[in-house]
Design a protein around this motif. Structure first.
Motif, PDB file in Angstrom:
ATOM      1  N   ALA A  23      55.039  43.890  37.777  1.00 27.78           N
ATOM      2  CA  ALA A  23      55.291  42.462  37.590  1.00 27.78           C
ATOM      3  C   ALA A  23      56.184  41.918  38.705  1.00 27.78           C
ATOM      4  O   ALA A  23      55.961  40.823  39.217  1.00 27.78           O
ATOM      5  CB  ALA A  23      55.944  42.215  36.230  1.00 27.78           C
ATOM      6  N   TRP A  24      57.192  42.702  39.107  1.00 23.57           N
ATOM      7  CA  TRP A  24      58.074  42.275  40.193  1.00 23.57           C
ATOM      8  C   TRP A  24      57.302  42.193  41.505  1.00 23.57           C
ATOM      9  O   TRP A  24      57.469  41.248  42.281  1.00 23.57           O
ATOM     10  CB  TRP A  24      59.244  43.242  40.319  1.00 23.57           C
ATOM     11  N   ALA A  25      56.436  43.182  41.774  1.00 24.09           N
ATOM     12  CA  ALA A  25      55.666  43.197  43.023  1.00 24.09           C
ATOM     13  C   ALA A  25      54.674  42.039  43.078  1.00 24.09           C
ATOM     14  O   ALA A  25      54.422  41.481  44.144  1.00 24.09           O
ATOM     15  CB  ALA A  25      54.938  44.527  43.159  1.00 24.09           C
ATOM     16  N   LEU A  26      54.108  41.663  41.930  1.00 24.64           N
ATOM     17  CA  LEU A  26      53.115  40.587  41.913  1.00 24.64           C
ATOM     18  C   LEU A  26      53.735  39.204  42.098  1.00 24.64           C
ATOM     19  O   LEU A  26      53.006  38.223  42.233  1.00 24.64           O
ATOM     20  CB  LEU A  26      52.301  40.630  40.622  1.00 24.64           C
ATOM     21  N   ARG A  27      55.051  39.119  42.143  1.00 24.78           N
ATOM     22  CA  ARG A  27      55.705  37.842  42.440  1.00 24.78           C
ATOM     23  C   ARG A  27      55.597  37.487  43.917  1.00 24.78           C
ATOM     24  O   ARG A  27      55.755  36.335  44.282  1.00 24.78           O
ATOM     25  CB  ARG A  27      57.180  37.889  42.039  1.00 24.78           C
ATOM     26  N   ARG A  28      55.329  38.480  44.742  1.00 25.72           N
ATOM     27  CA  ARG A  28      55.188  38.238  46.174  1.00 25.72           C
ATOM     28  C   ARG A  28      53.800  37.661  46.434  1.00 25.72           C
ATOM     29  O   ARG A  28      52.794  38.219  45.990  1.00 25.72           O
ATOM     30  CB  ARG A  28      55.399  39.533  46.937  1.00 25.72           C
ATOM     31  N   PRO A  29      53.715  36.539  47.128  1.00 25.74           N
ATOM     32  CA  PRO A  29      52.428  35.849  47.308  1.00 25.74           C
ATOM     33  C   PRO A  29      51.344  36.700  47.972  1.00 25.74           C
ATOM     34  O   PRO A  29      50.191  36.641  47.568  1.00 25.74           O
ATOM     35  CB  PRO A  29      52.782  34.640  48.180  1.00 25.74           C
ATOM     36  N   ALA A  30      51.700  37.510  48.966  1.00 20.29           N
ATOM     37  CA  ALA A  30      50.687  38.319  49.659  1.00 20.29           C
ATOM     38  C   ALA A  30      50.099  39.372  48.723  1.00 20.29           C
ATOM     39  O   ALA A  30      48.874  39.562  48.677  1.00 20.29           O
ATOM     40  CB  ALA A  30      51.301  38.984  50.893  1.00 20.29           C
ATOM     41  N   LEU A  31      50.961  40.046  47.975  1.00 24.47           N
ATOM     42  CA  LEU A  31      50.469  41.049  47.020  1.00 24.47           C
ATOM     43  C   LEU A  31      49.680  40.391  45.901  1.00 24.47           C
ATOM     44  O   LEU A  31      48.671  40.925  45.443  1.00 24.47           O
ATOM     45  CB  LEU A  31      51.636  41.840  46.438  1.00 24.47           C
ATOM     46  N   ARG A  32      50.159  39.236  45.457  1.00 28.25           N
ATOM     47  CA  ARG A  32      49.458  38.519  44.389  1.00 28.25           C
ATOM     48  C   ARG A  32      48.060  38.109  44.833  1.00 28.25           C
ATOM     49  O   ARG A  32      47.094  38.217  44.075  1.00 28.25           O
ATOM     50  CB  ARG A  32      50.284  37.281  43.988  1.00 28.25           C
ATOM     51  N   ALA A  33      47.932  37.658  46.078  1.00 28.94           N
ATOM     52  CA  ALA A  33      46.623  37.257  46.599  1.00 28.94           C
ATOM     53  C   ALA A  33      45.683  38.459  46.665  1.00 28.94           C
ATOM     54  O   ALA A  33      44.507  38.355  46.305  1.00 28.94           O
ATOM     55  CB  ALA A  33      46.777  36.621  47.973  1.00 28.94           C
ATOM     56  N   ARG A  34      46.197  39.589  47.108  1.00 27.45           N
ATOM     57  CA  ARG A  34      45.347  40.803  47.162  1.00 27.45           C
ATOM     58  C   ARG A  34      44.939  41.245  45.758  1.00 27.45           C
ATOM     59  O   ARG A  34      43.805  41.652  45.538  1.00 27.45           O
ATOM     60  CB  ARG A  34      46.081  41.941  47.864  1.00 27.45           C
ATOM     61  N   TRP A  35      45.885  41.195  44.829  1.00 27.73           N
ATOM     62  CA  TRP A  35      45.599  41.580  43.437  1.00 27.73           C
ATOM     63  C   TRP A  35      44.532  40.671  42.833  1.00 27.73           C
ATOM     64  O   TRP A  35      43.596  41.134  42.183  1.00 27.73           O
ATOM     65  CB  TRP A  35      46.886  41.538  42.628  1.00 27.73           C
ATOM     66  N   ASP A  36      44.677  39.361  43.062  1.00 34.79           N
ATOM     67  CA  ASP A  36      43.701  38.410  42.544  1.00 34.79           C
ATOM     68  C   ASP A  36      42.324  38.640  43.161  1.00 34.79           C
ATOM     69  O   ASP A  36      41.307  38.576  42.463  1.00 34.79           O
ATOM     70  CB  ASP A  36      44.154  36.974  42.800  1.00 34.79           C
ATOM     71  N   ALA A  37      42.288  38.913  44.468  1.00 33.55           N
ATOM     72  CA  ALA A  37      41.008  39.189  45.135  1.00 33.55           C
ATOM     73  C   ALA A  37      40.370  40.447  44.558  1.00 33.55           C
ATOM     74  O   ALA A  37      39.153  40.491  44.346  1.00 33.55           O
ATOM     75  CB  ALA A  37      41.210  39.327  46.638  1.00 33.55           C
ATOM     76  N   LEU A  38      41.191  41.463  44.277  1.00 26.73           N
ATOM     77  CA  LEU A  38      40.674  42.697  43.674  1.00 26.73           C
ATOM     78  C   LEU A  38      40.110  42.425  42.283  1.00 26.73           C
ATOM     79  O   LEU A  38      39.017  42.891  41.943  1.00 26.73           O
ATOM     80  CB  LEU A  38      41.778  43.749  43.602  1.00 26.73           C
ATOM     81  N   LEU A  39      40.842  41.647  41.486  1.00 19.72           N
ATOM     82  CA  LEU A  39      40.360  41.323  40.138  1.00 19.72           C
ATOM     83  C   LEU A  39      39.043  40.550  40.184  1.00 19.72           C
ATOM     84  O   LEU A  39      38.128  40.819  39.402  1.00 19.72           O
ATOM     85  CB  LEU A  39      41.402  40.501  39.383  1.00 19.72           C
ATOM     86  N   LEU A  40      38.951  39.589  41.092  1.00 22.54           N
ATOM     87  CA  LEU A  40      37.732  38.780  41.184  1.00 22.54           C
ATOM     88  C   LEU A  40      36.555  39.581  41.721  1.00 22.54           C
ATOM     89  O   LEU A  40      35.408  39.199  41.503  1.00 22.54           O
ATOM     90  CB  LEU A  40      37.981  37.545  42.052  1.00 22.54           C
ATOM     91  N   ALA A  41      36.832  40.682  42.411  1.00 21.38           N
ATOM     92  CA  ALA A  41      35.752  41.514  42.956  1.00 21.38           C
ATOM     93  C   ALA A  41      35.206  42.506  41.928  1.00 21.38           C
ATOM     94  O   ALA A  41      34.144  43.097  42.149  1.00 21.38           O
ATOM     95  CB  ALA A  41      36.242  42.265  44.193  1.00 21.38           C
ATOM     96  N   LEU A  42      35.904  42.682  40.812  1.00 22.80           N
ATOM     97  CA  LEU A  42      35.416  43.602  39.784  1.00 22.80           C
ATOM     98  C   LEU A  42      34.110  43.073  39.195  1.00 22.80           C
ATOM     99  O   LEU A  42      33.950  41.864  39.026  1.00 22.80           O
ATOM    100  CB  LEU A  42      36.463  43.770  38.679  1.00 22.80           C
ATOM    101  N   PRO A  43      33.171  43.978  38.862  1.00 24.51           N
ATOM    102  CA  PRO A  43      31.837  43.530  38.429  1.00 24.51           C
ATOM    103  C   PRO A  43      31.818  42.622  37.199  1.00 24.51           C
ATOM    104  O   PRO A  43      31.321  41.523  37.261  1.00 24.51           O
ATOM    105  CB  PRO A  43      31.095  44.834  38.142  1.00 24.51           C
ATOM    106  N   VAL A  44      32.351  43.030  36.102  1.00 22.92           N
ATOM    107  CA  VAL A  44      32.238  42.257  34.868  1.00 22.92           C
ATOM    108  C   VAL A  44      33.466  41.363  34.673  1.00 22.92           C
ATOM    109  O   VAL A  44      33.340  40.155  34.458  1.00 22.92           O
ATOM    110  CB  VAL A  44      32.067  43.191  33.648  1.00 22.92           C
ATOM    111  N   ILE A  45      34.624  41.945  34.793  1.00 24.05           N
ATOM    112  CA  ILE A  45      35.871  41.213  34.582  1.00 24.05           C
ATOM    113  C   ILE A  45      36.037  40.117  35.632  1.00 24.05           C
ATOM    114  O   ILE A  45      36.464  39.004  35.312  1.00 24.05           O
ATOM    115  CB  ILE A  45      37.083  42.173  34.616  1.00 24.05           C
ATOM    116  N   GLY A  46      35.702  40.411  36.869  1.00 20.20           N
ATOM    117  CA  GLY A  46      35.840  39.424  37.940  1.00 20.20           C
ATOM    118  C   GLY A  46      34.981  38.198  37.714  1.00 20.20           C
ATOM    119  O   GLY A  46      35.427  37.064  37.902  1.00 20.20           O
TER     120      GLY A  46
END
Length: 178
Positions: free
Chosen positions: A12-35
């Motif tokens: 949660a602390w790491a995801l407060r950083r905008p660069a990490l958050r953007a990568r995390w969001d891109a990873l989530l959106l790239a998932l087949p069903v969940i994304g």
């Protein structure tokens, strides 16, 4: 125990950083069903907000800025920022949404139809309803798949507990009897 408690806090602390958050969001959106589900939820929220803002006679550029604030995924926010810039420069909203590649085709087609007919608000509202219906259908499918999996997992947990209780009894019986 400490690792299990501190890991979610560290994430949660790491995801407060905008660069990490953007990568995390891109990873989530790239998932087949969940994304796809997350992207559809975001698109429905965007369409509903934009429809309400435009129906309230908010100028298009300001309505796009307002709608951008309801998006929670960084790649979609960035795409909408580009769409806003392109619309400000005179491009069609539908063409800009399509060029971003981040929004569902049905939303793009309905926005294009609304731009041609002069009924953007109604088409955005219709798109939001369709996307919300799609989200409900996808969630129902996921739950239909998850229920049998949860039963199997619970069965495995119960089997493990039963074996953990019975195996020592059988070993004790063997020691006493033999």
């Amino acid at each position: 125990l400490g690792v299990f408690l501190l890991t979610p806090l560290a994430i949660a602390w790491a995801l407060r950083r905008p660069a990490l958050r953007a990568r995390w969001d891109a990873l989530l959106l790239a998932l087949p069903v969940i994304g796809r589900l997350l992207a559809t939820v975001e698109a429905a929220r965007f369409a509903r907000t934009l429809a309400i803002a435009l129906a309230a006679a908010v100028p298009v550029l300001e309505a796009l800025r307002v709608a951008r604030r309801v998006l929670s995924r960084a790649p979609l926010q960035q795409a909408l920022s580009r769409v806003t810039e392109e619309v400000r420069e005179g491009a069609s909203m539908a063409a800009s949404l399509a060029a971003s590649g981040q929004f569902p085709p049905i939303l793009v087609r309905l926005v294009g139809s609304g731009e041609r007919s002069g009924q953007v608000e109604q088409m955005l509202d219709h798109a939001a309803a369709l996307l919300e219906q799609r989200v409900n259908t996808q969630l129902a499918r996921l739950l239909a798949i998850a229920e049998p999996m949860m039963i199997l997992i619970m069965g495995a947990v119960i089997l493990t507990i039963v074996l953990a209780i019975l195996l020592p009894i059988f070993q004790l019986n063997r020691l006493i009897g033999g």
